[in-house]
Design a protein around this motif. Structure first.
Motif, PDB file in Angstrom:
ATOM      1  N   ALA A  41       1.966   5.303  -1.675  1.00 26.85           N
ATOM      2  CA  ALA A  41       2.653   6.452  -2.276  1.00 26.85           C
ATOM      3  C   ALA A  41       3.771   5.983  -3.197  1.00 26.85           C
ATOM      4  N   LEU A  42       4.472   4.937  -2.795  1.00 26.95           N
ATOM      5  CA  LEU A  42       5.551   4.397  -3.625  1.00 26.95           C
ATOM      6  C   LEU A  42       4.993   3.807  -4.921  1.00 26.95           C
ATOM      7  N   LEU A  43       3.853   3.141  -4.824  1.00 26.03           N
ATOM      8  CA  LEU A  43       3.222   2.599  -6.033  1.00 26.03           C
ATOM      9  C   LEU A  43       2.738   3.717  -6.948  1.00 26.03           C
ATOM     10  N   ASP A  44       2.283   4.815  -6.360  1.00 28.02           N
ATOM     11  CA  ASP A  44       1.889   5.969  -7.176  1.00 28.02           C
ATOM     12  C   ASP A  44       3.091   6.529  -7.933  1.00 28.02           C
ATOM     13  N   ILE A  45       4.227   6.600  -7.253  1.00 29.37           N
ATOM     14  CA  ILE A  45       5.436   7.148  -7.872  1.00 29.37           C
ATOM     15  C   ILE A  45       5.872   6.283  -9.052  1.00 29.37           C
ATOM     16  N   ARG A  46       5.760   4.973  -8.902  1.00 32.54           N
ATOM     17  CA  ARG A  46       6.169   4.090  -9.993  1.00 32.54           C
ATOM     18  C   ARG A  46       5.093   3.979 -11.069  1.00 32.54           C
ATOM     19  N   GLY A  47       3.955   4.631 -10.858  1.00 32.28           N
ATOM     20  CA  GLY A  47       2.917   4.669 -11.885  1.00 32.28           C
ATOM     21  C   GLY A  47       2.092   3.406 -11.982  1.00 32.28           C
ATOM     22  N   LEU A  48       2.010   2.644 -10.898  1.00 31.61           N
ATOM     23  CA  LEU A  48       1.225   1.410 -10.916  1.00 31.61           C
ATOM     24  C   LEU A  48      -0.246   1.745 -10.692  1.00 31.61           C
ATOM     25  N   ARG A  49      -1.046   1.591 -11.734  1.00 26.21           N
ATOM     26  CA  ARG A  49      -2.464   1.936 -11.648  1.00 26.21           C
ATOM     27  C   ARG A  49      -3.373   0.722 -11.663  1.00 26.21           C
ATOM     28  N   ASN A  50      -2.822  -0.440 -11.960  1.00 24.91           N
ATOM     29  CA  ASN A  50      -3.642  -1.644 -12.008  1.00 24.91           C
ATOM     30  C   ASN A  50      -4.205  -1.936 -10.620  1.00 24.91           C
ATOM     31  N   ALA A  51      -5.521  -1.895 -10.509  1.00 25.74           N
ATOM     32  CA  ALA A  51      -6.160  -2.014  -9.197  1.00 25.74           C
ATOM     33  C   ALA A  51      -5.895  -3.367  -8.553  1.00 25.74           C
ATOM     34  N   ALA A  52      -5.928  -4.432  -9.346  1.00 25.31           N
ATOM     35  CA  ALA A  52      -5.716  -5.769  -8.785  1.00 25.31           C
ATOM     36  C   ALA A  52      -4.297  -5.920  -8.252  1.00 25.31           C
ATOM     37  N   ALA A  53      -3.318  -5.446  -9.019  1.00 24.49           N
ATOM     38  CA  ALA A  53      -1.925  -5.539  -8.575  1.00 24.49           C
ATOM     39  C   ALA A  53      -1.698  -4.701  -7.323  1.00 24.49           C
ATOM     40  N   ARG A  64      14.466   4.021  16.588  1.00 27.59           N
ATOM     41  CA  ARG A  64      14.370   3.175  15.400  1.00 27.59           C
ATOM     42  C   ARG A  64      13.186   3.572  14.522  1.00 27.59           C
ATOM     43  N   ALA A  65      12.552   4.691  14.847  1.00 25.10           N
ATOM     44  CA  ALA A  65      11.444   5.168  14.016  1.00 25.10           C
ATOM     45  C   ALA A  65      12.005   5.733  12.718  1.00 25.10           C
ATOM     46  N   PHE A  66      11.316   5.466  11.637  1.00 23.84           N
ATOM     47  CA  PHE A  66      11.748   6.009  10.352  1.00 23.84           C
ATOM     48  C   PHE A  66      10.546   6.538   9.573  1.00 23.84           C
ATOM     49  N   PHE A  67       9.717   5.635   9.080  1.00 22.39           N
ATOM     50  CA  PHE A  67       8.580   6.069   8.266  1.00 22.39           C
ATOM     51  C   PHE A  67       7.539   6.815   9.092  1.00 22.39           C
ATOM     52  N   ALA A  68       7.533   6.602  10.401  1.00 22.52           N
ATOM     53  CA  ALA A  68       6.600   7.339  11.250  1.00 22.52           C
ATOM     54  C   ALA A  68       6.852   8.840  11.188  1.00 22.52           C
ATOM     55  N   ASP A  69       8.065   9.236  10.802  1.00 21.43           N
ATOM     56  CA  ASP A  69       8.408  10.655  10.695  1.00 21.43           C
ATOM     57  C   ASP A  69       8.197  11.204   9.283  1.00 21.43           C
ATOM     58  N   ILE A  70       7.589  10.405   8.407  1.00 20.21           N
ATOM     59  CA  ILE A  70       7.383  10.841   7.019  1.00 20.21           C
ATOM     60  C   ILE A  70       5.889  10.812   6.709  1.00 20.21           C
ATOM     61  N   PRO A  71       5.201  11.931   6.866  1.00 18.82           N
ATOM     62  CA  PRO A  71       3.793  11.962   6.460  1.00 18.82           C
ATOM     63  C   PRO A  71       3.686  11.957   4.942  1.00 18.82           C
ATOM     64  N   VAL A  72       2.637  11.358   4.444  1.00 22.37           N
ATOM     65  CA  VAL A  72       2.410  11.348   2.996  1.00 22.37           C
ATOM     66  C   VAL A  72       1.062  11.997   2.722  1.00 22.37           C
ATOM     67  N   PRO A  73       0.901  12.587   1.533  1.00 22.13           N
ATOM     68  CA  PRO A  73      -0.381  13.225   1.215  1.00 22.13           C
ATOM     69  C   PRO A  73      -1.513  12.210   1.251  1.00 22.13           C
ATOM     70  N   ARG A  74      -2.644  12.634   1.749  1.00 20.76           N
ATOM     71  CA  ARG A  74      -3.807  11.749   1.761  1.00 20.76           C
ATOM     72  C   ARG A  74      -4.375  11.654   0.355  1.00 20.76           C
ATOM     73  N   PRO A  75      -4.708  10.445  -0.093  1.00 22.64           N
ATOM     74  CA  PRO A  75      -5.250  10.306  -1.452  1.00 22.64           C
ATOM     75  C   PRO A  75      -6.642  10.902  -1.532  1.00 22.64           C
TER      76      PRO A  75
END
Length: 326
Positions: free
Chosen positions: A237-249, A274-285
């Motif tokens: 999701a973070l890579l999507d936000i930064r617009g990284l589309r290169n499949a290899a990268a 100490r849970a953090f990201f476990a409480d943040i669901p992200v949209p399924r691609p």
């Protein structure tokens, strides 16, 4: 004597726990003025430390057979504290939610209004929380700190923003760092001991701003090491936000998260506090249908249309309800 007293105290605390639960379940209680409700809840929490200390003294003075009664007393007090903390946090975040809804939008990039509202509300409500005794206050502030950062990061990873250029990525990363510094100053004033949270937003900002794949891989590795409940879907999701589309990268970066997930054992070992990201669901691609499947069903003129082969993931079908018998 101490053993008998401890047994009686444990029974009393179990009854006290049940009464506190009924108090918060009573619909009429929620209609109290917020200040009154908060004040009563704080009073209930403040009963815990002296009663816990009494149970510990009685257990030390009694025989080994006193341990089950001590554990029962501690368990009842823990339940009361957790319930009251959740009530106080929920009340506070109901007030904060309109400010969180303004985050990660175009106006957020150029205005500090949303974060100023969050910081101002938290700072004002903290004055009431200062009436808590030290131990429950520290536990509550640590949870407020964790939850505030979760609610801050949630709209980012939900894709509310998309960066289409290096300049935009730089602006977003800069804003994230400024907000992170302001939140860090706030929770230092509130004496939060959850310093492990301070680095999460700066790490995300670095992943957004860095340009070369090896540097991003290193930063993702640090992020996964420090926050082991992060998953590849969060990194994707973070890579999507930064617009990284290169499949290899993308593959190289996500491989770092995958390898560390496997080596660290993942979120199974992460304590709840100490849970953090476990409480943040992200949209399924979306998933993409292969061309061989489509070639036999669609005319070639339609295959060139963008987005044609990418469809939302199907939701699991719920079992059909039996028809009523007439």
């Amino acid at each position: 004597m101490a053993h008998c007293c401890l047994g009686g105290l444990a029974e009393f605390l179990q009854s006290f726990q049940q009464r506190v639960e009924r108090f918060h379940e009573n619909p009429g209680v929620r209609e109290l003025p917020p200040d009154t409700y908060i004040s009563r809840t704080i009073t209930l929490v403040n009963c815990g430390p002296p009663l816990r200390a009494l149970a510990e003294r009685l257990a030390r003075a009694g025989p080994l057979e006193s341990e089950p009664a001590r554990e029962a007393a501690a368990s009842a007090l823990d339940r009361v504290t957790r319930l009251c903390h959740r009530v106080l946090a929920d009340l506070l975040f109901q007030e904060l939610q309109p400010h969180f809804n303004k985050l990660m939008r175009r106006k957020w990039l150029s205005s500090s209004e949303a974060l100023d509202g969050i910081v101002g509300t938290l700072g004002a409500q903290a004055l009431a929380l200062r009436r808590l005794q030290d131990e429950p206050y520290q536990a509550l502030v640590a949870e407020l700190h964790r939850r505030a950062l979760v609610e801050y990061v949630r709209p980012l990873l939900r894709g509310r923003l998309r960066c289409r250029s290096a300049r935009t990525r730089s602006r977003v990363a800069g804003r994230l760092r400024e907000d992170a510094a302001q939140l860090q100053r706030l929770f230092r004033r509130l004496e939060s001991q959850a310093s492990w949270l301070d680095a999460v937003v700066p790490h995300l900002a670095e992943v957004l701003q860095l340009e070369d794949t090896p540097s991003i891989q290193v930063e993702v590795g640090v992020l996964v090491r420090d926050y082991p409940d992060i998953r590849r879907k969060h990194v994707a999701a973070l890579l999507d936000i930064r617009g990284l589309r290169n499949a290899a990268a993308r593959h190289e970066i996500l491989a770092v998260a995958r390898d560390l997930e496997l080596s660290e054992g993942g979120a199974l070992a992460t304590p709840r506090d100490r849970a953090f990201f476990a409480d943040i669901p992200v949209p399924r691609p979306p998933f993409c249908l292969g061309l061989p499947l489509l070639l036999g069903r669609l005319p070639l003129s339609r295959l060139s249309r963008p987005g044609l082969t990418c469809l939302p993931r199907p939701r699991p079908t719920s079992p059909a309800r039996p028809r009523a018998q007439l």
